[in-house]
Scaffold this active site. Sequence first.
Site, PDB file in Angstrom:
ATOM      1  N   ASP A   1      18.480 -19.056  -4.338  1.00 44.87           N
ATOM      2  CA  ASP A   1      19.215 -19.592  -5.487  1.00 44.87           C
ATOM      3  C   ASP A   1      20.717 -19.351  -5.334  1.00 44.87           C
ATOM      4  O   ASP A   1      21.131 -18.379  -4.702  1.00 44.87           O
ATOM      5  CB  ASP A   1      18.687 -18.932  -6.775  1.00 44.87           C
ATOM      6  CG  ASP A   1      19.092 -19.707  -8.016  1.00 44.87           C
ATOM      7  OD1 ASP A   1      19.402 -20.915  -7.897  1.00 44.87           O
ATOM      8  OD2 ASP A   1      19.098 -19.110  -9.100  1.00 44.87           O
ATOM      9  N   GLY A   2      21.493 -20.252  -5.947  1.00 45.97           N
ATOM     10  CA  GLY A   2      22.949 -20.070  -5.980  1.00 45.97           C
ATOM     11  C   GLY A   2      23.738 -21.095  -5.181  1.00 45.97           C
ATOM     12  O   GLY A   2      24.962 -20.999  -5.097  1.00 45.97           O
ATOM     13  N   ASN A   3      23.059 -22.088  -4.646  1.00 44.66           N
ATOM     14  CA  ASN A   3      23.761 -23.102  -3.851  1.00 44.66           C
ATOM     15  C   ASN A   3      24.821 -23.839  -4.675  1.00 44.66           C
ATOM     16  O   ASN A   3      25.947 -24.055  -4.211  1.00 44.66           O
ATOM     17  CB  ASN A   3      22.778 -24.151  -3.317  1.00 44.66           C
ATOM     18  CG  ASN A   3      21.796 -23.575  -2.328  1.00 44.66           C
ATOM     19  OD1 ASN A   3      21.943 -22.442  -1.908  1.00 44.66           O
ATOM     20  ND2 ASN A   3      20.797 -24.362  -1.957  1.00 44.66           N
ATOM     21  N   GLY A   4      24.438 -24.245  -5.889  1.00 41.62           N
ATOM     22  CA  GLY A   4      25.347 -25.033  -6.733  1.00 41.62           C
ATOM     23  C   GLY A   4      26.578 -24.241  -7.124  1.00 41.62           C
ATOM     24  O   GLY A   4      27.709 -24.727  -7.038  1.00 41.62           O
ATOM     25  N   ARG A   5      26.370 -22.973  -7.514  1.00 41.57           N
ATOM     26  CA  ARG A   5      27.509 -22.143  -7.921  1.00 41.57           C
ATOM     27  C   ARG A   5      28.397 -21.812  -6.729  1.00 41.57           C
ATOM     28  O   ARG A   5      29.621 -21.766  -6.848  1.00 41.57           O
ATOM     29  CB  ARG A   5      27.002 -20.858  -8.600  1.00 41.57           C
ATOM     30  CG  ARG A   5      26.616 -21.094 -10.057  1.00 41.57           C
ATOM     31  CD  ARG A   5      25.765 -19.988 -10.588  1.00 41.57           C
ATOM     32  NE  ARG A   5      24.428 -20.036 -10.009  1.00 41.57           N
ATOM     33  CZ  ARG A   5      23.581 -19.020  -9.992  1.00 41.57           C
ATOM     34  NH1 ARG A   5      23.942 -17.865 -10.505  1.00 41.57           N
ATOM     35  NH2 ARG A   5      22.389 -19.164  -9.483  1.00 41.57           N
TER      36      ARG A   5
ATOM     37  N   HIS B   1      23.977 -27.007  -0.984  1.00 46.59           N
ATOM     38  CA  HIS B   1      22.642 -27.159  -0.388  1.00 46.59           C
ATOM     39  C   HIS B   1      22.741 -27.244   1.133  1.00 46.59           C
ATOM     40  O   HIS B   1      21.909 -26.691   1.852  1.00 46.59           O
ATOM     41  CB  HIS B   1      21.943 -28.401  -0.955  1.00 46.59           C
ATOM     42  CG  HIS B   1      21.706 -28.319  -2.447  1.00 46.59           C
ATOM     43  ND1 HIS B   1      21.172 -27.206  -3.048  1.00 46.59           N
ATOM     44  CD2 HIS B   1      21.946 -29.209  -3.447  1.00 46.59           C
ATOM     45  CE1 HIS B   1      21.086 -27.419  -4.357  1.00 46.59           C
ATOM     46  NE2 HIS B   1      21.554 -28.614  -4.623  1.00 46.59           N
TER      47      HIS B   1
ATOM     48  N   ASP C   1      10.068 -28.096 -11.347  1.00 44.64           N
ATOM     49  CA  ASP C   1      11.015 -28.308 -12.458  1.00 44.64           C
ATOM     50  C   ASP C   1      12.369 -28.824 -11.965  1.00 44.64           C
ATOM     51  O   ASP C   1      13.182 -29.271 -12.781  1.00 44.64           O
ATOM     52  CB  ASP C   1      11.201 -27.001 -13.238  1.00 44.64           C
ATOM     53  CG  ASP C   1       9.962 -26.671 -14.058  1.00 44.64           C
ATOM     54  OD1 ASP C   1       9.367 -27.604 -14.631  1.00 44.64           O
ATOM     55  OD2 ASP C   1       9.579 -25.483 -14.111  1.00 44.64           O
TER      56      ASP C   1
ATOM     57  N   LEU D   1       5.519 -16.231  13.591  1.00 42.24           N
ATOM     58  CA  LEU D   1       5.982 -16.278  12.200  1.00 42.24           C
ATOM     59  C   LEU D   1       5.309 -17.441  11.502  1.00 42.24           C
ATOM     60  O   LEU D   1       5.314 -18.566  12.002  1.00 42.24           O
ATOM     61  CB  LEU D   1       7.515 -16.480  12.154  1.00 42.24           C
ATOM     62  CG  LEU D   1       8.107 -16.640  10.753  1.00 42.24           C
ATOM     63  CD1 LEU D   1       8.082 -15.319   9.993  1.00 42.24           C
ATOM     64  CD2 LEU D   1       9.543 -17.177  10.818  1.00 42.24           C
TER      65      LEU D   1
HETATM   66  C1  IPE Z   1      14.455 -21.796  -8.540  1.00 41.49           C
HETATM   67  O1  IPE Z   1      15.807 -21.974  -8.795  1.00 41.49           O
HETATM   68  C2  IPE Z   1      13.986 -22.833  -7.574  1.00 41.49           C
HETATM   69  C3  IPE Z   1      14.539 -22.761  -6.243  1.00 41.49           C
HETATM   70  C4  IPE Z   1      15.335 -21.852  -5.778  1.00 41.49           C
HETATM   71  C5  IPE Z   1      14.099 -23.789  -5.360  1.00 41.49           C
HETATM   72  P1  IPE Z   1      16.339 -22.731 -10.096  1.00 41.49           P
HETATM   73  O2  IPE Z   1      17.805 -22.686 -10.018  1.00 41.49           O
HETATM   74  O3  IPE Z   1      15.719 -24.061 -10.202  1.00 41.49           O
HETATM   75  O4  IPE Z   1      15.756 -21.805 -11.262  1.00 41.49           O
HETATM   76  P2  IPE Z   1      16.237 -21.627 -12.759  1.00 41.49           P
HETATM   77  O5  IPE Z   1      16.310 -23.004 -13.371  1.00 41.49           O
HETATM   78  O6  IPE Z   1      17.584 -20.986 -12.718  1.00 41.49           O
HETATM   79  O7  IPE Z   1      15.211 -20.738 -13.375  1.00 41.49           O
HETATM   80  C1  IPE Z   2      18.962 -23.334  -5.352  1.00 39.38           C
HETATM   81  O1  IPE Z   2      20.283 -23.430  -5.728  1.00 39.38           O
HETATM   82  C2  IPE Z   2      18.483 -24.569  -4.645  1.00 39.38           C
HETATM   83  C3  IPE Z   2      17.579 -25.407  -5.458  1.00 39.38           C
HETATM   84  C4  IPE Z   2      17.090 -25.084  -6.612  1.00 39.38           C
HETATM   85  C5  IPE Z   2      17.208 -26.677  -4.869  1.00 39.38           C
HETATM   86  P1  IPE Z   2      20.728 -24.090  -7.088  1.00 39.38           P
HETATM   87  O2  IPE Z   2      20.954 -25.540  -6.853  1.00 39.38           O
HETATM   88  O3  IPE Z   2      19.760 -23.773  -8.170  1.00 39.38           O
HETATM   89  O4  IPE Z   2      22.090 -23.356  -7.337  1.00 39.38           O
HETATM   90  P2  IPE Z   2      22.669 -22.840  -8.724  1.00 39.38           P
HETATM   91  O5  IPE Z   2      21.632 -21.940  -9.323  1.00 39.38           O
HETATM   92  O6  IPE Z   2      22.920 -24.045  -9.561  1.00 39.38           O
HETATM   93  O7  IPE Z   2      23.902 -22.116  -8.346  1.00 39.38           O
HETATM   94 MG    MG Z   3      19.631 -22.232  -9.494  1.00 42.26          MG
END
Ligand code: IPE
Ligand code: IPE
Ligand code: MG
Length: 253
Positions: free
Chosen positions: A18-22, A35, A65, A129
């Site tokens: 998690d955290g790609n977008g931020r 991503h 989701d 693996l």
């Molecule tokens: C969980 O991350 C799913 C993946 C990392 C693929 P999200 O960013 O979708 O989760 P929430 O919405 O913060 O719970």
């Molecule tokens: C996780 O990063 C990747 C996916 C859920 C596909 P996010 O896209 O959720 O990144 P944030 O949480 O918005 O930073």
């Molecule tokens: Mg996220």
Amino acid sequence: MMQSKSQRQDLHVAIIMDGNGRWAARRGLPRVAGHRAGVAAVRRVVERAPELGIKRLTLYAFSSDNWRRPAPEVQSIFWLMRAYLRLDSERLRQRGARLQIIGRRDRLPPLLVREIERAESATVNGRCLHLRIAVDYSSRDAITRAAADMTTAFARNRPPGFELMRGMLTRALTADGGEVDFLIRTGGEQRLSDFLLWECAYAELLFTERMWPDFDAADLDRAFAQFRQRERRFGAVSPIVLLSPDSSSGGAR
Ligand code: IPE
Ligand code: IPE
Ligand code: MG
């Protein structure tokens, strides 16, 4: 002394990437750039994991989701997955990795499904693996499906007893990857977001502020060093307590 499970060598590690977008937003970049950088982090972790004794690695790439996101973002994630499978499956094969995609396939773009099937069959003999990538994955769906399959199997007969039912569900849900020993979530959130709920019953959890695109081999090493310090008791009493001279002798198992 009894070997704690965290010392075992065939460990199953699961990562919520998690955290790609931020990560992208902080750099003034579009989310898709996060991503893309996330794919590089996948490569780093997949290279390092076997060196740490990790035999099974399950990565959360796209949750069921995540369909709630804008269509262009979803499309670009699938495009990146396709490219990853096409570009990396040969290297995975050479390194002895077996790739498996878990989750639903019926809603994925056909070109991605074709690439998944190709990559899975190209790496089917990998023994070093077991790399599982969760795409259109929901743990609640997986549990519900396992329960529904069981109901169908017993449709004409008396339903099985509770213990048998529990055993059947456990087998159905852990046949591929087994239970999770260690779960890492990057990006600072402290939740499971519908990932491997059953399989994580006794997983050690680690939440890190590091954004996924920044996660590297040294982060995995540090996380793993923490895991190695944990004492896993599975509801029992610590073996250290049991071995201490003044502990009562009756409770050892
Ligand atoms: C969980 O991350 C799913 C993946 C990392 C693929 P999200 O960013 O979708 O989760 P929430 O919405 O913060 O719970
Ligand atoms: C996780 O990063 C990747 C996916 C859920 C596909 P996010 O896209 O959720 O990144 P944030 O949480 O918005 O930073
Ligand atoms: Mg996220």
